[in-house]
Design a protein around this motif. Structure first.
Motif, PDB file in Angstrom:
ATOM      1  N   GLY A  80       0.808  -1.207   0.000  1.00 36.26           N
ATOM      2  CA  GLY A  80       0.000   0.000   0.000  1.00 36.26           C
ATOM      3  C   GLY A  80       0.844   1.261   0.000  1.00 36.26           C
ATOM      4  O   GLY A  80       0.352   2.339  -0.256  1.00 36.26           O
ATOM      5  N   LEU A 113       3.957   3.428  -1.486  1.00 37.43           N
ATOM      6  CA  LEU A 113       4.863   3.544  -2.623  1.00 37.43           C
ATOM      7  C   LEU A 113       6.275   3.788  -2.097  1.00 37.43           C
ATOM      8  O   LEU A 113       6.484   4.549  -1.169  1.00 37.43           O
ATOM      9  CB  LEU A 113       4.466   4.715  -3.514  1.00 37.43           C
ATOM     10  N   ALA A 124      11.084   7.659  -4.286  1.00 37.52           N
ATOM     11  CA  ALA A 124      12.171   7.768  -5.256  1.00 37.52           C
ATOM     12  C   ALA A 124      13.297   8.631  -4.706  1.00 37.52           C
ATOM     13  O   ALA A 124      14.361   8.727  -5.302  1.00 37.52           O
ATOM     14  CB  ALA A 124      11.642   8.339  -6.567  1.00 37.52           C
ATOM     15  N   ILE A 135       4.844  17.989  -4.386  1.00 36.34           N
ATOM     16  CA  ILE A 135       5.114  17.175  -5.574  1.00 36.34           C
ATOM     17  C   ILE A 135       6.610  16.878  -5.657  1.00 36.34           C
ATOM     18  O   ILE A 135       7.029  15.751  -5.929  1.00 36.34           O
ATOM     19  CB  ILE A 135       4.617  17.885  -6.852  1.00 36.34           C
ATOM     20  N   GLY A 143       7.502  14.105  -3.742  1.00 38.59           N
ATOM     21  CA  GLY A 143       6.844  12.856  -4.115  1.00 38.59           C
ATOM     22  C   GLY A 143       5.708  12.492  -3.167  1.00 38.59           C
ATOM     23  O   GLY A 143       5.377  11.315  -3.014  1.00 38.59           O
ATOM     24  N   VAL A 144       5.098  13.496  -2.548  1.00 37.02           N
ATOM     25  CA  VAL A 144       4.014  13.242  -1.595  1.00 37.02           C
ATOM     26  C   VAL A 144       2.757  12.857  -2.354  1.00 37.02           C
ATOM     27  O   VAL A 144       2.408  13.504  -3.336  1.00 37.02           O
ATOM     28  CB  VAL A 144       3.748  14.500  -0.745  1.00 37.02           C
ATOM     29  N   TYR A 145       2.093  11.775  -1.931  1.00 37.57           N
ATOM     30  CA  TYR A 145       0.811  11.469  -2.562  1.00 37.57           C
ATOM     31  C   TYR A 145      -0.346  11.542  -1.594  1.00 37.57           C
ATOM     32  O   TYR A 145      -1.488  11.419  -2.000  1.00 37.57           O
ATOM     33  CB  TYR A 145       0.840  10.145  -3.323  1.00 37.57           C
ATOM     34  N   GLY A 146      -0.079  11.740  -0.345  1.00 35.86           N
ATOM     35  CA  GLY A 146      -1.163  11.954   0.607  1.00 35.86           C
ATOM     36  C   GLY A 146      -0.583  12.318   1.955  1.00 35.86           C
ATOM     37  O   GLY A 146       0.406  11.744   2.368  1.00 35.86           O
ATOM     38  N   ALA A 147      -1.204  13.257   2.629  1.00 32.54           N
ATOM     39  CA  ALA A 147      -0.726  13.627   3.953  1.00 32.54           C
ATOM     40  C   ALA A 147      -1.333  12.670   4.987  1.00 32.54           C
ATOM     41  O   ALA A 147      -2.422  12.146   4.748  1.00 32.54           O
ATOM     42  CB  ALA A 147      -1.124  15.078   4.254  1.00 32.54           C
TER      43      ALA A 147
END
Lengths: 187, 151
Positions: free
Chosen positions: A36, A38, A41, A138, A141-145
């Motif tokens: 779940g 990622l 990078a 961005i 590389g954040v996709y959700g806090a």
């Protein structure tokens, strides 16, 4: 064509296929908790630079360069984020321990709401910057806090934690690296 | 009156299409628009993980679409956009993974599986055709000896 021994085709071959399947599925199941999340990078690379307005005084710009040369933590949060409320006490404890400064990156938020949150729940941050359009997040590389990053004095990202921080995760992945100084980077 | 109603219905249905589309970005240059469309379909939504950027209503996706748009308007190439995304979000963001040492097995395994399949198929066909020729031969003295061949 030579005859295949009956034992092989009837028994060994299906068994081998079955064993291979068990292996693949076992690896998949064993690794499923990470799935779940990622992989970042950025681990082992230079942390992205930013220069953003200070939440408490937007006329002042805060630069990531000000923190070069010491360990620091970047915590991405927003008042719209339930997980951020969950981890808030952990961040307050980190602040009280005085081990490392936390830079808050306030993502997609209203200044008044963010300030209200801090005065109501307590303020764990040395400084909070406003990432209103999400551009700096961005770069991280954040996709959700919430997401939390550990950056070493050379400016390299040593660790990334996705989701609410816990005391255990803080001790294991953050404090241990800062104190030990030698642990290799990992995601 | 009827015509007005029909026109209204047509207009409403046209708007419905727009309302259903998540991304309504329009670039002035049709070539850029086409590249924008292609890129946002080949990049993954990082939050939802099974939608493309183009299909995802999440905020991070709309921000990433904005970055794609800005980079195209700045004259960046499609590869620049992909590099930008991979540097921040890893290979995951590409629906079609690039060829790299750690992704090599993705590319080789299907070929290996195909070879195994061909090998098995050829073996079965040969065994079966061997059985057919035997049908024309006199019945073996001990039928039990033939048994394994049918497997």
């Amino acid at each position: 064509m030579s005859r295949i021994p009956p034992g092989f085709s009837r028994f060994l071959l299906p068994l081998a296929v079955f064993a291979a399947l068990v292996f693949v599925l076992a690896v998949g199941v064993k690794r499923s908790p990470e799935k779940g999340t990622l992989e970042s990078a950025l681990i082992g690379r230079m942390a992205p630079e930013f220069e953003l307005p200070d939440l408490r005084d937007p006329s002042r710009k805060v630069s990531s360069r000000d923190y070069r040369g010491r360990w620091y933590v970047v915590n991405v949060w927003g008042t719209w984020c339930p997980g951020c409320r969950v981890e808030h006490n952990v961040l307050l404890d980190v602040r009280r321990s005085g081990l490392v400064p936390i830079i808050g990156v306030n993502l997609r938020d209203e200044q008044s709401q963010a300030l209200g949150w801090l005065s109501q729940l307590g303020d764990p941050y040395e400084v909070v910057v406003m990432d209103t359009d999400g551009r700096t997040s961005i770069d991280f590389g954040v996709y959700g806090a919430p997401e939390t990053f550990l950056i070493n004095p050379q400016g390299i990202v040593m660790h990334r934690h996705v989701g609410p921080l816990t005391h255990e995760a803080w001790q294991r992945d953050f404090a241990a690296r800062i104190n030990g100084n030698t642990t290799p980077p990992s995601s | 009156m009827r015509i007005v109603l029909i026109l209204f219905a047509v207009a409403a249905s046209l708007m419905l299409g727009h309302a259903l589309a998540v991304d309504t970005t329009q670039l002035d240059d049709p070539k850029l628009q086409e590249r924008y469309r292609a890129l946002t379909h080949e990049l993954r939504c990082v939050k939802c993980q099974s939608q493309s950027l183009a299909d995802s209503p999440s905020e991070v996706s709309s921000e990433l679409r904005r970055e794609v748009k800005n980079m195209l308007l700045e004259g960046k190439s499609d590869d620049d956009v992909r590099e930008f995304m991979v540097a921040r979000y890893g290979d995951f963001i590409l629906f079609k993974p690039r060829f790299a040492p750690h992704t090599a097995w993705l590319w080789f395994v299907p070929g290996v599986l195909l070879l195994i399949g061909v090998f098995v198929a050829v073996r079965i066909v040969r065994q079966r055709s061997a059985l057919v020729t035997q049908d024309n031969e006199p019945v073996a003295e001990d039928p039990l000896q033939e048994e394994p061949r049918q497997g």
